[in-house]
Motif scaffolding. Sequence first.
Motif, PDB file in Angstrom:
ATOM      1  N   ALA A 135     -31.685   3.847  63.736  1.00 61.60           N
ATOM      2  CA  ALA A 135     -30.342   3.450  63.308  1.00 61.60           C
ATOM      3  C   ALA A 135     -30.336   1.969  62.968  1.00 61.60           C
ATOM      4  O   ALA A 135     -31.136   1.209  63.514  1.00 61.60           O
ATOM      5  CB  ALA A 135     -29.317   3.730  64.407  1.00 61.60           C
ATOM      6  N   THR A 136     -29.434   1.586  62.066  1.00 65.61           N
ATOM      7  CA  THR A 136     -29.254   0.180  61.727  1.00 65.61           C
ATOM      8  C   THR A 136     -27.774  -0.161  61.683  1.00 65.61           C
ATOM      9  O   THR A 136     -26.918   0.723  61.506  1.00 65.61           O
ATOM     10  CB  THR A 136     -29.875  -0.175  60.367  1.00 65.61           C
ATOM     11  OG1 THR A 136     -29.233   0.603  59.348  1.00 65.61           O
ATOM     12  CG2 THR A 136     -31.371   0.076  60.347  1.00 65.61           C
ATOM     13  N   ILE A 137     -27.504  -1.462  61.821  1.00 67.26           N
ATOM     14  CA  ILE A 137     -26.142  -1.956  61.702  1.00 67.26           C
ATOM     15  C   ILE A 137     -26.198  -3.297  60.990  1.00 67.26           C
ATOM     16  O   ILE A 137     -27.012  -4.161  61.327  1.00 67.26           O
ATOM     17  CB  ILE A 137     -25.450  -2.060  63.081  1.00 67.26           C
ATOM     18  CG1 ILE A 137     -23.979  -2.445  62.917  1.00 67.26           C
ATOM     19  CG2 ILE A 137     -26.182  -3.002  64.020  1.00 67.26           C
ATOM     20  CD1 ILE A 137     -23.152  -2.238  64.181  1.00 67.26           C
ATOM     21  N   THR A 138     -25.363  -3.464  59.983  1.00 65.82           N
ATOM     22  CA  THR A 138     -25.369  -4.695  59.212  1.00 65.82           C
ATOM     23  C   THR A 138     -24.463  -5.742  59.842  1.00 65.82           C
ATOM     24  O   THR A 138     -23.688  -5.455  60.761  1.00 65.82           O
ATOM     25  CB  THR A 138     -24.899  -4.448  57.772  1.00 65.82           C
ATOM     26  OG1 THR A 138     -23.488  -4.142  57.798  1.00 65.82           O
ATOM     27  CG2 THR A 138     -25.664  -3.302  57.134  1.00 65.82           C
ATOM     28  N   ARG A 139     -24.527  -6.931  59.273  1.00 63.26           N
ATOM     29  CA  ARG A 139     -23.674  -8.012  59.756  1.00 63.26           C
ATOM     30  C   ARG A 139     -22.197  -7.635  59.601  1.00 63.26           C
ATOM     31  O   ARG A 139     -21.362  -8.039  60.414  1.00 63.26           O
ATOM     32  CB  ARG A 139     -23.991  -9.282  58.966  1.00 63.26           C
ATOM     33  CG  ARG A 139     -23.236 -10.520  59.385  1.00 63.26           C
ATOM     34  CD  ARG A 139     -23.902 -11.765  58.824  1.00 63.26           C
ATOM     35  NE  ARG A 139     -24.266 -11.614  57.438  1.00 63.26           N
ATOM     36  CZ  ARG A 139     -25.110 -12.453  56.822  1.00 63.26           C
ATOM     37  NH1 ARG A 139     -25.679 -13.436  57.477  1.00 63.26           N
ATOM     38  NH2 ARG A 139     -25.397 -12.269  55.539  1.00 63.26           N
ATOM     39  N   ALA A 140     -21.910  -6.857  58.598  1.00 62.85           N
ATOM     40  CA  ALA A 140     -20.527  -6.432  58.365  1.00 62.85           C
ATOM     41  C   ALA A 140     -20.123  -5.250  59.238  1.00 62.85           C
ATOM     42  O   ALA A 140     -18.966  -4.831  59.211  1.00 62.85           O
ATOM     43  CB  ALA A 140     -20.342  -6.064  56.893  1.00 62.85           C
ATOM     44  N   GLY A 141     -21.103  -4.682  59.948  1.00 67.55           N
ATOM     45  CA  GLY A 141     -20.784  -3.569  60.824  1.00 67.55           C
ATOM     46  C   GLY A 141     -21.051  -2.192  60.250  1.00 67.55           C
ATOM     47  O   GLY A 141     -20.752  -1.179  60.887  1.00 67.55           O
ATOM     48  N   THR A 142     -21.626  -2.151  59.061  1.00 61.11           N
ATOM     49  CA  THR A 142     -21.955  -0.859  58.462  1.00 61.11           C
ATOM     50  C   THR A 142     -23.155  -0.247  59.171  1.00 61.11           C
ATOM     51  O   THR A 142     -24.154  -0.928  59.400  1.00 61.11           O
ATOM     52  CB  THR A 142     -22.283  -1.026  56.973  1.00 61.11           C
ATOM     53  OG1 THR A 142     -21.151  -1.615  56.318  1.00 61.11           O
ATOM     54  CG2 THR A 142     -22.605   0.310  56.324  1.00 61.11           C
ATOM     55  N   THR A 143     -23.053   1.016  59.511  1.00 67.55           N
ATOM     56  CA  THR A 143     -24.119   1.680  60.257  1.00 67.55           C
ATOM     57  C   THR A 143     -24.836   2.723  59.413  1.00 67.55           C
ATOM     58  O   THR A 143     -24.275   3.263  58.448  1.00 67.55           O
ATOM     59  CB  THR A 143     -23.566   2.351  61.519  1.00 67.55           C
ATOM     60  OG1 THR A 143     -22.561   3.304  61.144  1.00 67.55           O
ATOM     61  CG2 THR A 143     -22.971   1.330  62.457  1.00 67.55           C
ATOM     62  N   ASN A 144     -26.057   2.988  59.799  1.00 69.91           N
ATOM     63  CA  ASN A 144     -26.879   3.997  59.133  1.00 69.91           C
ATOM     64  C   ASN A 144     -27.742   4.668  60.193  1.00 69.91           C
ATOM     65  O   ASN A 144     -28.232   3.999  61.118  1.00 69.91           O
ATOM     66  CB  ASN A 144     -27.767   3.351  58.069  1.00 69.91           C
ATOM     67  CG  ASN A 144     -28.627   4.370  57.350  1.00 69.91           C
ATOM     68  OD1 ASN A 144     -28.128   5.317  56.774  1.00 69.91           O
ATOM     69  ND2 ASN A 144     -29.948   4.183  57.404  1.00 69.91           N
ATOM     70  N   TYR A 145     -27.903   6.003  60.067  1.00 68.14           N
ATOM     71  CA  TYR A 145     -28.651   6.750  61.069  1.00 68.14           C
ATOM     72  C   TYR A 145     -29.685   7.664  60.425  1.00 68.14           C
ATOM     73  O   TYR A 145     -29.471   8.192  59.329  1.00 68.14           O
ATOM     74  CB  TYR A 145     -27.703   7.633  61.892  1.00 68.14           C
ATOM     75  CG  TYR A 145     -26.691   6.865  62.703  1.00 68.14           C
ATOM     76  CD1 TYR A 145     -25.432   6.571  62.193  1.00 68.14           C
ATOM     77  CD2 TYR A 145     -27.003   6.421  63.992  1.00 68.14           C
ATOM     78  CE1 TYR A 145     -24.506   5.856  62.938  1.00 68.14           C
ATOM     79  CE2 TYR A 145     -26.080   5.717  64.747  1.00 68.14           C
ATOM     80  CZ  TYR A 145     -24.833   5.441  64.208  1.00 68.14           C
ATOM     81  OH  TYR A 145     -23.922   4.736  64.955  1.00 68.14           O
ATOM     82  N   ALA A 146     -30.772   7.878  61.148  1.00 63.19           N
ATOM     83  CA  ALA A 146     -31.696   8.934  60.753  1.00 63.19           C
ATOM     84  C   ALA A 146     -30.978  10.278  60.897  1.00 63.19           C
ATOM     85  O   ALA A 146     -30.152  10.446  61.803  1.00 63.19           O
ATOM     86  CB  ALA A 146     -32.930   8.911  61.644  1.00 63.19           C
TER      87      ALA A 146
END
Length: 115
Positions: free
Chosen positions: A49-60
């Motif tokens: 998973a990732t999270i950007t500085r703006a708070g946008t998330t991404n998941y496998a």
Amino acid sequence: QVQLVESGGGLVQAGGSLRLSCAASRSLFEINVMGWYRQAPGNERELVATITRAGTTNYADSVKGRFTISRDNAKNTVYLQMNSLKPEETAVYYCNANFVSHIYWGQGTQVTVSS
């Protein structure tokens, strides 16, 4: 540079939960993207998973609906809440930071899911 320190790993039964923490040495507002990756023995490191500085998330795809990445800007810490864990998710979990076009890694924390 960014130093990353993970914690929260351990042994849990299948179906259980763990929360991992990653403390960064810099303000999260300075870091473009933070993420969690994992590597099981004999396997390549893979994105969780990732999270950007703006708070946008991404998941496998494999963790969607079960894992949640979040951040506490005041503590410079990113979390990974893992629910409904499976034995095949046994791995070393690494925190990752993309800062000024460089990638930094923590030392990793072991997660073991027993069947």
